[in-house]
Enzyme design. Sequence first.
Site, PDB file in Angstrom:
ATOM      1  N   ASP A 132     -10.480   6.959  -0.844  1.00  0.00           N
ATOM      2  CA  ASP A 132     -11.185   7.199  -2.100  1.00  0.00           C
ATOM      3  C   ASP A 132     -12.487   6.409  -2.180  1.00  0.00           C
ATOM      4  O   ASP A 132     -12.486   5.181  -2.096  1.00  0.00           O
ATOM      5  CB  ASP A 132     -10.281   6.822  -3.284  1.00  0.00           C
ATOM      6  CG  ASP A 132     -10.923   7.160  -4.619  1.00  0.00           C
ATOM      7  OD1 ASP A 132     -11.394   8.299  -4.773  1.00  0.00           O
ATOM      8  OD2 ASP A 132     -10.960   6.284  -5.499  1.00  0.00           O
ATOM      9  N   GLU A 178      -3.374   7.103  -2.209  1.00  0.00           N
ATOM     10  CA  GLU A 178      -4.806   6.814  -2.272  1.00  0.00           C
ATOM     11  C   GLU A 178      -5.044   5.337  -1.969  1.00  0.00           C
ATOM     12  O   GLU A 178      -4.323   4.475  -2.472  1.00  0.00           O
ATOM     13  CB  GLU A 178      -5.316   7.145  -3.675  1.00  0.00           C
ATOM     14  CG  GLU A 178      -6.768   6.809  -3.941  1.00  0.00           C
ATOM     15  CD  GLU A 178      -7.150   7.102  -5.371  1.00  0.00           C
ATOM     16  OE1 GLU A 178      -7.481   8.256  -5.677  1.00  0.00           O
ATOM     17  OE2 GLU A 178      -7.109   6.162  -6.209  1.00  0.00           O
ATOM     18  N   ARG A 211     -13.517  42.225 -21.858  1.00  0.00           N
ATOM     19  CA  ARG A 211     -13.947  40.828 -21.826  1.00  0.00           C
ATOM     20  C   ARG A 211     -12.974  39.935 -21.055  1.00  0.00           C
ATOM     21  O   ARG A 211     -13.402  39.076 -20.283  1.00  0.00           O
ATOM     22  CB  ARG A 211     -14.147  40.304 -23.241  1.00  0.00           C
ATOM     23  CG  ARG A 211     -14.545  38.841 -23.353  1.00  0.00           C
ATOM     24  CD  ARG A 211     -15.639  38.432 -22.378  1.00  0.00           C
ATOM     25  NE  ARG A 211     -16.801  39.294 -22.408  1.00  0.00           N
ATOM     26  CZ  ARG A 211     -17.720  39.347 -21.466  1.00  0.00           C
ATOM     27  NH1 ARG A 211     -17.595  38.582 -20.378  1.00  0.00           N
ATOM     28  NH2 ARG A 211     -18.757  40.148 -21.574  1.00  0.00           N
TER      29      ARG A 211
END
Length: 292
Positions: free
Chosen positions: A229, A207, A107
Site C-alpha cells: 500500500d 495490506e 432511462r
Amino acid sequence: MNQYNPQRVYTPAELVDQLIDLSFAEDIGDGDHTTLCCIPADAMGSSHLLIKEEGILAGVEMAKEVFRRFDPELQVEVYIQDGAHVRPGDIAMLVSGRVQSLLQTERLMLNIMQRMSGIATTTQRYVQRLEGTHTRVLDTRKTTPGMRIMEKEAVRIGGGVNHRIGLFDMILLKDNHVDFAGGIENAITRCHEYLRARGKDLKIEIEVRNEDELRRVLAIGGVDRIMLDNFSVERTRAAVELIAGRYETESSGGITFDTIRDYALCGVDYVSVGALTHSVKGLDMSFKATNK
C-alpha cells in the site's frame, strides 16, 4: 448492536433483480404520467440504441433483463454484443413492443449501459497500458451502492479482474484491521482461528505499509496475497524481490494511468485501481424512436 442481520449471500441475479425493482420504484412511482397522458396503451413501436461515442460496449445483457422484467413481450434484437469496440453511429440493439414500455424503460436502461460501457472502456485502457507484462488490473469496492455487481461485470468485460465482490468472499486484513487487532501477528492468527471455527475456506490477503510490516508477514506466513500500500516504484521493486514469488503481490494506493506500467514492470501480479468505478465517465448513447 448493528441493525443489519446477515442471513445469506444473494446471487448476482437476485441482486440485479432487486436493483431493477428499486430503480423502477424510484423513477416511475405511481405512474409515468407524461407517457400515460399522451400515448395510447395499445400503441406499438420500436426504438434503437444509438452509440454516440467510441468505446467498449457493456450492459447488453443487463438491458435485456430490464426490458424483460418490465414487459416480457418486448422484443430485443441485439446487433452488437458486450465487449465489442463501438463507434459513433453504431446501432447496438433494436427493441420493439408497446410504446409505453419503451418510454418507461428508456432511462434505466441507458443509465446502466452508459455507466457499464464507461467502466469497460476505462478498464480496457488500463489493460492495454499493461500489455507485455504479466500484471492484471483489479477493481475495488469503491462502487456505486447497489450497482456493484453490474460495475464489476463491466470491469470484467473490459478485460480487468474482479477482486472480492464484498466483505463476505475474501479476507482482506487492511491497516485498520491490523491496528485494531493489535498487530500483524494477532490479525493473521485470529483470522485462521475464525476460519477454522466456522469451517470456511477463504483466501487471505494482508495490506502492508512498509518494509518492516512486510518482513513480519513473511515471518509468520499464512496468507495468499500481500498488498503493498502506497509503496513507491523503487520500494515496490525491492518488496517483490523480497517476497520472491512466495505469495501473490498487489500494488495499491495512488497509482494512476501514467504510473501503472512502472509498477507492473516491478513484477507485481496485480494493481488495484479504484478509478475504474468510482469516478468514471459514462459512454454517450441514446435510445431513439425508429420506423424500423
